[in-house]
Each structure stands twice: as C-alpha cells, then as structure tokens.
Scaffold this motif. Structure first.
Motif, PDB file in Angstrom:
ATOM      1  N   CYS A  47      43.957  57.742  44.455  1.00 47.40           N
ATOM      2  CA  CYS A  47      43.088  58.647  45.221  1.00 47.40           C
ATOM      3  C   CYS A  47      42.759  59.886  44.402  1.00 47.40           C
ATOM      4  O   CYS A  47      41.620  60.382  44.438  1.00 47.40           O
ATOM      5  CB  CYS A  47      43.767  59.055  46.524  1.00 47.40           C
ATOM      6  N   ALA A  48      43.740  60.405  43.684  1.00 44.11           N
ATOM      7  CA  ALA A  48      43.506  61.583  42.841  1.00 44.11           C
ATOM      8  C   ALA A  48      42.432  61.286  41.801  1.00 44.11           C
ATOM      9  O   ALA A  48      41.576  62.132  41.515  1.00 44.11           O
ATOM     10  CB  ALA A  48      44.801  62.016  42.171  1.00 44.11           C
ATOM     11  N   ARG A  49      42.439  60.085  41.244  1.00 40.46           N
ATOM     12  CA  ARG A  49      41.405  59.728  40.253  1.00 40.46           C
ATOM     13  C   ARG A  49      40.068  59.500  40.930  1.00 40.46           C
ATOM     14  O   ARG A  49      39.015  59.899  40.403  1.00 40.46           O
ATOM     15  CB  ARG A  49      41.831  58.470  39.495  1.00 40.46           C
ATOM     16  N   LEU A  50      40.077  58.867  42.102  1.00 44.07           N
ATOM     17  CA  LEU A  50      38.839  58.603  42.822  1.00 44.07           C
ATOM     18  C   LEU A  50      38.142  59.909  43.197  1.00 44.07           C
ATOM     19  O   LEU A  50      36.912  59.971  43.247  1.00 44.07           O
ATOM     20  CB  LEU A  50      39.128  57.787  44.084  1.00 44.07           C
ATOM     21  N   MET A  51      38.917  60.960  43.454  1.00 46.31           N
ATOM     22  CA  MET A  51      38.363  62.258  43.817  1.00 46.31           C
ATOM     23  C   MET A  51      38.119  63.149  42.615  1.00 46.31           C
ATOM     24  O   MET A  51      37.617  64.262  42.747  1.00 46.31           O
ATOM     25  CB  MET A  51      39.309  62.971  44.791  1.00 46.31           C
ATOM     26  N   GLY A  52      38.481  62.669  41.423  1.00 44.93           N
ATOM     27  CA  GLY A  52      38.210  63.429  40.210  1.00 44.93           C
ATOM     28  C   GLY A  52      39.238  64.483  39.859  1.00 44.93           C
ATOM     29  O   GLY A  52      39.016  65.292  38.953  1.00 44.93           O
ATOM     30  N   PHE A  53      40.393  64.512  40.541  1.00 40.40           N
ATOM     31  CA  PHE A  53      41.446  65.448  40.158  1.00 40.40           C
ATOM     32  C   PHE A  53      42.091  65.007  38.848  1.00 40.40           C
ATOM     33  O   PHE A  53      42.579  65.840  38.080  1.00 40.40           O
ATOM     34  CB  PHE A  53      42.503  65.538  41.264  1.00 40.40           C
ATOM     35  N   ASP A  54      42.134  63.717  38.634  1.00 42.42           N
ATOM     36  CA  ASP A  54      42.584  63.143  37.372  1.00 42.42           C
ATOM     37  C   ASP A  54      41.474  62.262  36.824  1.00 42.42           C
ATOM     38  O   ASP A  54      40.654  61.723  37.588  1.00 42.42           O
ATOM     39  CB  ASP A  54      43.843  62.291  37.556  1.00 42.42           C
ATOM     40  N   ARG A  55      41.444  62.115  35.527  1.00 36.56           N
ATOM     41  CA  ARG A  55      40.508  61.191  34.895  1.00 36.56           C
ATOM     42  C   ARG A  55      41.144  59.806  34.816  1.00 36.56           C
ATOM     43  O   ARG A  55      42.370  59.679  34.942  1.00 36.56           O
ATOM     44  CB  ARG A  55      40.114  61.712  33.511  1.00 36.56           C
ATOM     45  N   PRO A  56      40.334  58.760  34.622  1.00 37.38           N
ATOM     46  CA  PRO A  56      40.905  57.412  34.516  1.00 37.38           C
ATOM     47  C   PRO A  56      42.034  57.361  33.496  1.00 37.38           C
ATOM     48  O   PRO A  56      41.924  57.910  32.400  1.00 37.38           O
ATOM     49  CB  PRO A  56      39.707  56.566  34.072  1.00 37.38           C
ATOM     50  N   GLY A  57      43.118  56.725  33.872  1.00 32.27           N
ATOM     51  CA  GLY A  57      44.261  56.592  32.976  1.00 32.27           C
ATOM     52  C   GLY A  57      45.246  57.735  33.064  1.00 32.27           C
ATOM     53  O   GLY A  57      46.341  57.659  32.495  1.00 32.27           O
ATOM     54  N   GLU A  58      44.892  58.817  33.783  1.00 32.24           N
ATOM     55  CA  GLU A  58      45.783  59.969  33.904  1.00 32.24           C
ATOM     56  C   GLU A  58      46.524  59.942  35.243  1.00 32.24           C
ATOM     57  O   GLU A  58      46.056  59.358  36.215  1.00 32.24           O
ATOM     58  CB  GLU A  58      44.992  61.280  33.814  1.00 32.24           C
ATOM     59  N   SER A  59      47.680  60.610  35.255  1.00 36.47           N
ATOM     60  CA  SER A  59      48.411  60.834  36.506  1.00 36.47           C
ATOM     61  C   SER A  59      49.060  62.209  36.429  1.00 36.47           C
ATOM     62  O   SER A  59      50.268  62.368  36.605  1.00 36.47           O
ATOM     63  CB  SER A  59      49.473  59.746  36.724  1.00 36.47           C
TER      64      SER A  59
ATOM     65  N   GLY B 271      37.315  50.007  39.051  1.00 39.70           N
ATOM     66  CA  GLY B 271      38.437  49.420  38.332  1.00 39.70           C
ATOM     67  C   GLY B 271      39.106  50.394  37.381  1.00 39.70           C
ATOM     68  O   GLY B 271      40.320  50.312  37.146  1.00 39.70           O
ATOM     69  N   ASP B 272      38.334  51.357  36.853  1.00 42.15           N
ATOM     70  CA  ASP B 272      38.891  52.337  35.919  1.00 42.15           C
ATOM     71  C   ASP B 272      39.917  53.255  36.564  1.00 42.15           C
ATOM     72  O   ASP B 272      40.793  53.790  35.876  1.00 42.15           O
ATOM     73  CB  ASP B 272      37.769  53.198  35.322  1.00 42.15           C
ATOM     74  N   ILE B 273      39.800  53.471  37.874  1.00 37.05           N
ATOM     75  CA  ILE B 273      40.709  54.425  38.516  1.00 37.05           C
ATOM     76  C   ILE B 273      41.961  53.737  39.073  1.00 37.05           C
ATOM     77  O   ILE B 273      42.848  54.405  39.604  1.00 37.05           O
ATOM     78  CB  ILE B 273      39.986  55.218  39.633  1.00 37.05           C
ATOM     79  N   LEU B 274      42.032  52.408  38.949  1.00 40.24           N
ATOM     80  CA  LEU B 274      43.162  51.666  39.497  1.00 40.24           C
ATOM     81  C   LEU B 274      44.321  51.561  38.510  1.00 40.24           C
ATOM     82  O   LEU B 274      44.124  51.494  37.292  1.00 40.24           O
ATOM     83  CB  LEU B 274      42.722  50.264  39.905  1.00 40.24           C
ATOM     84  N   ASP B 275      45.520  51.543  39.058  1.00 37.50           N
ATOM     85  CA  ASP B 275      46.703  51.257  38.256  1.00 37.50           C
ATOM     86  C   ASP B 275      46.793  49.759  38.000  1.00 37.50           C
ATOM     87  O   ASP B 275      46.255  48.959  38.788  1.00 37.50           O
ATOM     88  CB  ASP B 275      47.971  51.704  38.987  1.00 37.50           C
TER      89      ASP B 275
END
Length: 451
Positions: free
Chosen positions: A389-401, A297-301
C-alpha cells in the motif's frame, strides 16, 4: 548512559511504538533481556534499568532522519495531516514543515515514525485548540491573536480537510451580538472554518487544499461555493476556478503517477496582493507526468515473501464471488476488483481492512475450474500488504520498504486509504515553488520598507 536520558528516550519512542516493539528492537542486539513488562515497569518507576551506549544508539535509529541536510527554501504548515502524504511532496520541493495538526492517535504514530521534526516544529492534535472555533464566546480578534501566537509564520498552508455541509443558522443571533458577516458567519461549525481562520490570521503567501472529487457537488454545490467565496473574501486567487464556481477546478487522477485510479480535487491559491498568481494553472501538471508509470506488478512483493494471512479465506472469497455474481446478474457493476500485474488498481479506500475487495491481487486463480475447486484452490486472491500500500500510494518507490508502519494492519489500511498519492503533490509542489519563492522575496521587501 544516565537513567534519565534512557527513560526520556523510551518515553519519546512510546509516542510512536508499543512496548513490545521497543523490547524486540533492543533484543536485536542479542541480549534477550527485554520484554514488554520490563519496559512498562521501567516507565512506571518500578524497576531500575540502564541502557548501554549501544542500546541507546540502537533505539535512536528508530527516529526519522531530516529529509535534507541543506537549508530550506520555504516554510509550510500541514493541517489535517493524516500520515503526511502532502507534506512529503513539499519537503521534496525544498520546504520545511513548522506545524502539524492531526487528531487521530494512530495516524500521529505513523506520522511521527516517518517525518523528522526539529525543536522549532509544533505538533497539535485538535485544531480547535488553536483556532478556538469551539468557543463562540471568543471574539475574532482574540482568536486571531491566539492563532498567531501558536502557529509559526509560514509561506504555504497545506490542508486535506474533511468536507461537511455548511449552515447559516444562527446568523441573526450573531448579528445581535455584533459579530461579523462573511466566512466567520457562513462557515462556522465546519472544519473548513478552522482553515479559513488560520489563513486570515497568518496570511500565508499560498495554500493548497485537497479533497475528494465530489466536493464540488457536495450538499448540492453549496459547500464548494461557500469555500470559493470564502477564499475570495480572504484575498486569494484560486487557480482554475472563479469564486462563483463558473470554471471547473482541477481534478487530478493519480493513475498518471502510480498504478491506481484515484481522483482528487486540488485547490491552489496565491495571495492576490502579492501578484504572483498570474498564469498559474494545474492543467499544466501533465508536463510533470513521469515518462513511465510503475506497473501494479512493480509495487508487489515476491509471492514467496508474502505472509499467508493476506490470502483470502475460502469463506471470504466465496462471499465476494457470490456477491459479485448476484449484482452482475442484475446488470450492476458492484463486485471485487481483481487486479493483475499490468492493470491499474481501483481506488484504495479506508474500508480496505474489511475485506480488501476493491483491490485484490490476482494470484492466477483458475476460472475454468469447478466452483468448489475454484473457491478452495491455493492461489486464491489476496489483499495488498501495508508495505505494498505504501508503494501504491507513492510513499515508497518500487522495490523499497522504507516507510515505517508502527500500527496494526487495520489502522494502516485506514491510513493509506485516507491519504493522498505522494507523487501527485510532489508535482504540484514543484509547480508552485517558483511563485512561492517570488512571494517570499516580495514579502521580505515589504518588511524591509516597513522597517
């Protein structure tokens, strides 16, 4: 601003972004005088335009910034780089990338949009142009000299190479030509051969090779055995595994870092003559697990910010539901992966663009509703967005884009599905760093003595 400078900037940006995106970016300043055709005509010399100082600076901001302003502690190369997931982890550990090789033109766009490369950095598309592996008439000595000329010196080699079956066909022919045995013979015709040639030519202090979990069993174990024998022959000690494969290599599951089940085999090796490898084991990576892993849930918009195009159509949802039901009736486990906010997602794959079935975001659909109502209800599951997907793969942290995606959704899904979970390799880089720095000191001492 001179026309030449503006045109040069536009041409550099066109390596990453399309004309429409550049025009839209310029129009953000409020003039609305740029369009795709204007950019095309300017690049072709059909129209005389100038960028204002503000427009020039606005476009320059599209390029990635240096990861860190202070000096770097070691140097590395990034082979079969994809969109730079392994690179990101080693940059965060203080490394500087001096050479990148990636052949997929769409992945190259995403890579260049997100990774700063200074004038020293070399970008290559087809690694065979460097290793000359597709030119059998070239001798090993000539190939090594060519590699040494084109690839800058570095401490660490990173490679997420594709695996292929090895064949020793043609050995007798090589013998008749006076060619050497060993890896030059056994790995010819594979992409691992290119990695081995670069290791032999540049002699980095260490390497990290990444591949899918089943590399060990690929081609009935022959592929893995030849890889290990080759690395041993090259003079490297591989952590956690003997050259004959008698000890298990380390398979790391990204679920310890991100909310995704993603197992990858990781091979770390150090040059044996530098004697910095003793005691290194990736089994100690558990000491680097974060205290709290982000939830799915943390990685979702927020749902009200997600475009409706990511919601499955009734037709696709019915197909996936029926497919899963059919296999469930047969006792099989095939089917979609409905993922709730506290679940660990299945592995994101390169086929995600087709239907998104392995990771569907549960939007609260009603299982108790009638079949037709269930299929057609508005809260049908949806795909992840590229930003998620970027957050799920760790390229971004939760809340980032912050991670830029300058390609279509289809290409983005392929790229993330083929990539690695960044936090895993951030941890591995942190583990390797003390030995990399120790090796640098030893290498520097040898150079001083030789001088």
């Amino acid at each position: 601003m001179k026309d030449e400078e503006g045109l040069s900037l536009i041409n550099q940006l066109l390596e990453i972004y399309d004309q429409g995106f550049i025009a839209e970016t310029l129009n953000e300043l409020g003039f609305d005088s740029w369009c795709r055709e204007t950019i095309n005509r300017w690049v072709r010399g059909k129209v005389d335009r100038k960028l204002s100082h503000g427009e020039f600076e606005h476009l320059q901001a599209l390029f990635p910034k240096p990861f860190q302003s202070s000096g770097h502690e070691f140097r590395f190369v990034d082979l079969f780089a994809g969109i730079g997931g392994i690179r990101r982890g080693f940059e965060e550990a203080g490394g500087k990338c001096v050479f990148t090789s990636e052949w997929n033109k769409y992945a190259v766009r995403t890579y260049k949009a997100n990774h700063y490369n200074d004038s020293e950095h070399v970008f290559n598309e087809d690694i065979r142009e460097v290793t000359l592996s597709d030119r059998p008439e070239v001798s090993e000595k000539e190939a090594y000299a060519h590699i040494d000329k084109l690839i800058p010196d570095h401490d660490v080699l990173l490679a997420g190479f594709p695996c292929q079956p090895f064949s020793i066909a043609g050995v007798s022919k090589k013998n008749s030509l006076g060619r050497v045995h060993g890896f030059e013979c056994n790995t010819q015709g594979t992409l691992f051969f290119d990695v081995a040639r670069i290791i032999e030519a540049k002699r980095p202090s260490a390497f990290l090779l990444e591949n899918v979990k089943n590399l060990k069993s690929h081609d009935k174990g022959k592929t893995f055995k030849i890889i290990l024998q080759t690395l041993d022959e090259l003079g490297y000690e591989v952590a956690d595994v003997n050259y004959d494969g008698s000890r298990d290599p380390k398979i790391i599951d990204a679920r310890h870092f991100v909310p995704q089940h993603r197992e990858r085999i990781v091979l770390v090796g150090f040059r044996r003559d530098l004697d910095v490898h003793q005691g290194f084991s990736l089994k100690a990576i558990s000491q680097h697990f974060p205290e709290q892993v982000p939830s799915f849930g943390d990685i979702l918009d927020p749902e009200d910010q997600v475009d409706e195009k990511y919601i499955l159509t009734p037709k696709l949802w019915k197909y996936l539901y029926d497919y899963a039901a059919k296999h469930k009736a047969k006792g099989n486990g095939f089917g979609f992966g409905l993922t709730g906010t506290q679940d660990v997602a299945r592995t994101l794959s390169a086929r995600y663009y087709k239907d998104g079935s392995e990771i569907l975001v549960d939007r609260g659909w009603d299982m108790d509703a009638g079949f037709d109502d269930m299929i057609n209800q508005s809260n049908r599951p949806r795909r992840l967005t590229p930003a998620e997907c970027a957050r799920l793969m760790g390229f971004d942290r939760p809340g980032e884009s912050n991670f830029k995606v300058p390609v279509s959704d289809t290409q983005a899904y392929k790229q993330f599905g083929n990539s690695v979970a960044v936090p895993v390799f951030r941890a591995v880089a942190k583990m390797m760093k003390p030995r990399i720095l120790e090796a640098r000191i030893k290498n520097e001492g040898r150079r001083t003595e030789a001088a």
